[in-house]
Design a protein around this motif. Structure first.
Motif, PDB file in Angstrom:
ATOM      1  N   ALA A  93      44.308  41.054  34.713  1.00 35.44           N
ATOM      2  CA  ALA A  93      43.943  42.141  35.620  1.00 35.44           C
ATOM      3  C   ALA A  93      45.061  42.459  36.598  1.00 35.44           C
ATOM      4  O   ALA A  93      45.290  43.627  36.947  1.00 35.44           O
ATOM      5  CB  ALA A  93      42.671  41.762  36.376  1.00 35.44           C
ATOM      6  N   ALA A  94      45.764  41.439  37.044  1.00 32.55           N
ATOM      7  CA  ALA A  94      46.824  41.637  38.039  1.00 32.55           C
ATOM      8  C   ALA A  94      47.926  42.545  37.522  1.00 32.55           C
ATOM      9  O   ALA A  94      48.570  43.251  38.311  1.00 32.55           O
ATOM     10  CB  ALA A  94      47.405  40.286  38.455  1.00 32.55           C
ATOM     11  N   ARG A  95      48.131  42.563  36.217  1.00 37.82           N
ATOM     12  CA  ARG A  95      49.157  43.442  35.650  1.00 37.82           C
ATOM     13  C   ARG A  95      48.799  44.918  35.810  1.00 37.82           C
ATOM     14  O   ARG A  95      49.657  45.793  35.665  1.00 37.82           O
ATOM     15  CB  ARG A  95      49.366  43.096  34.170  1.00 37.82           C
ATOM     16  CG  ARG A  95      49.994  41.720  33.957  1.00 37.82           C
ATOM     17  CD  ARG A  95      50.502  41.560  32.535  1.00 37.82           C
ATOM     18  NE  ARG A  95      49.431  41.390  31.577  1.00 37.82           N
ATOM     19  CZ  ARG A  95      48.927  40.216  31.208  1.00 37.82           C
ATOM     20  NH1 ARG A  95      49.383  39.085  31.753  1.00 37.82           N
ATOM     21  NH2 ARG A  95      47.965  40.154  30.306  1.00 37.82           N
ATOM     22  N   HIS A  96      47.551  45.193  36.143  1.00 41.32           N
ATOM     23  CA  HIS A  96      47.089  46.568  36.375  1.00 41.32           C
ATOM     24  C   HIS A  96      46.730  46.803  37.845  1.00 41.32           C
ATOM     25  O   HIS A  96      46.074  47.796  38.168  1.00 41.32           O
ATOM     26  CB  HIS A  96      45.875  46.857  35.490  1.00 41.32           C
ATOM     27  CG  HIS A  96      46.160  46.753  34.027  1.00 41.32           C
ATOM     28  ND1 HIS A  96      46.563  47.836  33.270  1.00 41.32           N
ATOM     29  CD2 HIS A  96      46.135  45.674  33.185  1.00 41.32           C
ATOM     30  CE1 HIS A  96      46.752  47.432  32.010  1.00 41.32           C
ATOM     31  NE2 HIS A  96      46.504  46.138  31.940  1.00 41.32           N
ATOM     32  N   GLY A  97      47.142  45.875  38.706  1.00 37.49           N
ATOM     33  CA  GLY A  97      46.856  46.015  40.128  1.00 37.49           C
ATOM     34  C   GLY A  97      45.430  45.694  40.508  1.00 37.49           C
ATOM     35  O   GLY A  97      44.956  46.105  41.576  1.00 37.49           O
ATOM     36  N   LEU A  98      44.739  44.926  39.655  1.00 37.69           N
ATOM     37  CA  LEU A  98      43.328  44.607  39.871  1.00 37.69           C
ATOM     38  C   LEU A  98      43.154  43.148  40.257  1.00 37.69           C
ATOM     39  O   LEU A  98      43.980  42.296  39.931  1.00 37.69           O
ATOM     40  CB  LEU A  98      42.526  44.903  38.604  1.00 37.69           C
ATOM     41  CG  LEU A  98      42.606  46.336  38.064  1.00 37.69           C
ATOM     42  CD1 LEU A  98      41.968  46.414  36.684  1.00 37.69           C
ATOM     43  CD2 LEU A  98      41.941  47.304  39.025  1.00 37.69           C
ATOM     44  N   THR A  99      42.045  42.870  40.923  1.00 35.08           N
ATOM     45  CA  THR A  99      41.692  41.522  41.369  1.00 35.08           C
ATOM     46  C   THR A  99      40.421  41.075  40.663  1.00 35.08           C
ATOM     47  O   THR A  99      39.525  41.894  40.413  1.00 35.08           O
ATOM     48  CB  THR A  99      41.460  41.514  42.892  1.00 35.08           C
ATOM     49  OG1 THR A  99      42.675  41.870  43.546  1.00 35.08           O
ATOM     50  CG2 THR A  99      40.995  40.163  43.391  1.00 35.08           C
ATOM     51  N   VAL A 100      40.325  39.797  40.355  1.00 35.98           N
ATOM     52  CA  VAL A 100      39.096  39.202  39.817  1.00 35.98           C
ATOM     53  C   VAL A 100      38.487  38.312  40.893  1.00 35.98           C
ATOM     54  O   VAL A 100      39.180  37.495  41.509  1.00 35.98           O
ATOM     55  CB  VAL A 100      39.373  38.394  38.535  1.00 35.98           C
ATOM     56  CG1 VAL A 100      38.170  37.529  38.156  1.00 35.98           C
ATOM     57  CG2 VAL A 100      39.744  39.329  37.391  1.00 35.98           C
ATOM     58  N   ALA A 101      37.184  38.487  41.119  1.00 35.99           N
ATOM     59  CA  ALA A 101      36.480  37.695  42.136  1.00 35.99           C
ATOM     60  C   ALA A 101      35.172  37.172  41.555  1.00 35.99           C
ATOM     61  O   ALA A 101      34.446  37.912  40.881  1.00 35.99           O
ATOM     62  CB  ALA A 101      36.198  38.547  43.372  1.00 35.99           C
ATOM     63  N   TRP A 102      34.887  35.923  41.805  1.00 36.29           N
ATOM     64  CA  TRP A 102      33.600  35.345  41.419  1.00 36.29           C
ATOM     65  C   TRP A 102      32.561  35.688  42.479  1.00 36.29           C
ATOM     66  O   TRP A 102      32.855  35.708  43.675  1.00 36.29           O
ATOM     67  CB  TRP A 102      33.710  33.823  41.291  1.00 36.29           C
ATOM     68  CG  TRP A 102      32.420  33.162  40.895  1.00 36.29           C
ATOM     69  CD1 TRP A 102      31.608  32.394  41.677  1.00 36.29           C
ATOM     70  CD2 TRP A 102      31.809  33.196  39.600  1.00 36.29           C
ATOM     71  NE1 TRP A 102      30.520  31.956  40.962  1.00 36.29           N
ATOM     72  CE2 TRP A 102      30.620  32.439  39.678  1.00 36.29           C
ATOM     73  CE3 TRP A 102      32.147  33.801  38.392  1.00 36.29           C
ATOM     74  CZ2 TRP A 102      29.766  32.268  38.597  1.00 36.29           C
ATOM     75  CZ3 TRP A 102      31.300  33.632  37.307  1.00 36.29           C
ATOM     76  CH2 TRP A 102      30.123  32.867  37.420  1.00 36.29           C
ATOM     77  N   HIS A 103      31.328  35.954  42.008  1.00 37.19           N
ATOM     78  CA  HIS A 103      30.187  36.188  42.898  1.00 37.19           C
ATOM     79  C   HIS A 103      29.211  35.034  42.723  1.00 37.19           C
ATOM     80  O   HIS A 103      28.774  34.753  41.603  1.00 37.19           O
ATOM     81  CB  HIS A 103      29.498  37.505  42.545  1.00 37.19           C
ATOM     82  CG  HIS A 103      28.188  37.718  43.239  1.00 37.19           C
ATOM     83  ND1 HIS A 103      28.083  38.391  44.433  1.00 37.19           N
ATOM     84  CD2 HIS A 103      26.940  37.323  42.925  1.00 37.19           C
ATOM     85  CE1 HIS A 103      26.827  38.412  44.817  1.00 37.19           C
ATOM     86  NE2 HIS A 103      26.103  37.767  43.907  1.00 37.19           N
ATOM     87  N   ASN A 104      28.853  34.385  43.805  1.00 42.71           N
ATOM     88  CA  ASN A 104      27.995  33.207  43.723  1.00 42.71           C
ATOM     89  C   ASN A 104      26.506  33.533  43.684  1.00 42.71           C
ATOM     90  O   ASN A 104      26.051  34.577  44.151  1.00 42.71           O
ATOM     91  CB  ASN A 104      28.241  32.281  44.912  1.00 42.71           C
ATOM     92  CG  ASN A 104      27.757  32.877  46.227  1.00 42.71           C
ATOM     93  OD1 ASN A 104      28.444  33.711  46.823  1.00 42.71           O
ATOM     94  ND2 ASN A 104      26.586  32.470  46.692  1.00 42.71           N
ATOM     95  N   HIS A 105      25.759  32.573  43.120  1.00 41.31           N
ATOM     96  CA  HIS A 105      24.316  32.490  43.295  1.00 41.31           C
ATOM     97  C   HIS A 105      24.029  31.155  43.989  1.00 41.31           C
ATOM     98  O   HIS A 105      24.870  30.668  44.738  1.00 41.31           O
ATOM     99  CB  HIS A 105      23.603  32.637  41.955  1.00 41.31           C
ATOM    100  CG  HIS A 105      23.613  34.041  41.449  1.00 41.31           C
ATOM    101  ND1 HIS A 105      24.730  34.620  40.895  1.00 41.31           N
ATOM    102  CD2 HIS A 105      22.640  35.001  41.445  1.00 41.31           C
ATOM    103  CE1 HIS A 105      24.453  35.875  40.555  1.00 41.31           C
ATOM    104  NE2 HIS A 105      23.197  36.135  40.886  1.00 41.31           N
ATOM    105  N   ASP A 106      22.869  30.572  43.744  1.00 40.93           N
ATOM    106  CA  ASP A 106      22.552  29.299  44.384  1.00 40.93           C
ATOM    107  C   ASP A 106      23.031  28.095  43.589  1.00 40.93           C
ATOM    108  O   ASP A 106      23.348  27.045  44.158  1.00 40.93           O
ATOM    109  CB  ASP A 106      21.050  29.176  44.647  1.00 40.93           C
ATOM    110  CG  ASP A 106      20.200  29.361  43.397  1.00 40.93           C
ATOM    111  OD1 ASP A 106      20.730  29.809  42.350  1.00 40.93           O
ATOM    112  OD2 ASP A 106      18.984  29.072  43.462  1.00 40.93           O
TER     113      ASP A 106
END
Length: 258
Positions: A118-131
């Motif tokens: 993703a970074a090669r396209h200027g994008l970020t990856v983020a994890w979203h938590n649950h419990d």
């Protein structure tokens, strides 16, 4: 310090048609939509046009972890079409989960591979938590810490309500991961065990002390905040009460300045 405010469209999944809600959300003062799969999947370009017509952006979107790993370019193309900068895998099913540090490190490693692409396209990856990421494993360690131990390129959309449901302290997690947090979901929860609306509430109507969390939020790297409720009886009431409380906290721009 105020932030752009996104509305997680999953909150409205039981009240179609979703596109009809977009102008109303804009009128309430929302800046963006955070969509979930499958809301945008059938025709990402058409979904983007609907957002543009309503005057809303897309800052980040939820997507499958499997899609990030096995269909990476398709989801990168979706991100670029939607104008989103953050790709957010939010979940692994109970059937997939293994109660071992190695398994949760492998989740982090998969996220890191996606983040590199993703970074090669200027994008970020983020994890979203649950419990479940906050339930200790047999050795006392936590899945969330293994996920983020793999690579600091993997960022975090922190969901404060699920942290409370997982028995942890949102204040401590905001401090611990301040440098990774790129988005904050101000999801609120009623006292545990409340059956109505699956125990969720509008932001400010539950048990989380948001006033105490504001300075910690502002010390993170967050670029925007998000309203979400997993099962509201009335999406309009949830949406309006949540953004009003965010304004009262000073986290969202006043309506007449939006």
């Amino acid at each position: 310090m105020s932030y752009p405010v996104a509305y997680q469209l999953y909150s409205s999944r039981n009240f179609p048609p979703l596109e009809a809600q977009l102008p109303e959300l804009k009128a309430m003062g929302y800046d963006a939509i955070e969509p979930w799969l499958p809301a945008y999947e059938a025709d990402p370009a058409a979904f983007r046009r609907a957002l543009d017509d309503a005057g809303l952006g897309c800052l980040g979107f939820h997507m499958p972890l499997r899609g990030l790993v096995e269909d990476t370019q398709r989801f990168i193309d979706i991100a670029l079409t939607l104008g989103a900068s953050v790709m957010i895998p939010p979940y692994v099913t109970p059937e997939e989960r293994e109660p071992t540090p190695d398994y949760w490190r492998s989740v982090g490693e998969r996220l890191a591979r996606g983040a590199e692409a993703a970074a090669r396209h200027g994008l970020t990856v983020a994890w979203h938590n649950h419990d479940f990421e906050y339930r200790p494993l047999s050795d006392g360690s936590r899945p969330i810490d293994h996920i983020f131990g793999a690579d600091d390129a993997v960022k975090f959309e922190i969901d404060c309500g699920w942290i409370v449901r997982g028995g942890a302290d949102p204040a401590e997690e905001l401090r611990r991961y301040a440098d990774r947090i790129v988005a904050i979901q101000l999801k609120d929860t009623a006292p545990l065990g409340t059956p109505e609306e699956d125990g969720w509430t509008a932001t400010g109507d539950g048990i989380i002390d948001w006033t105490a969390l504001v300075p910690l939020m502002q010390a993170t790297q967050a670029t925007h905040i998000v309203a979400e409720h997993d099962n509201p009886a009335d999406w309009r009431r949830f949406a309006s009460r949540s953004i009003d409380h965010m304004r009262a906290l000073g986290l969202a721009a006043m309506k007449d300045a939006a």
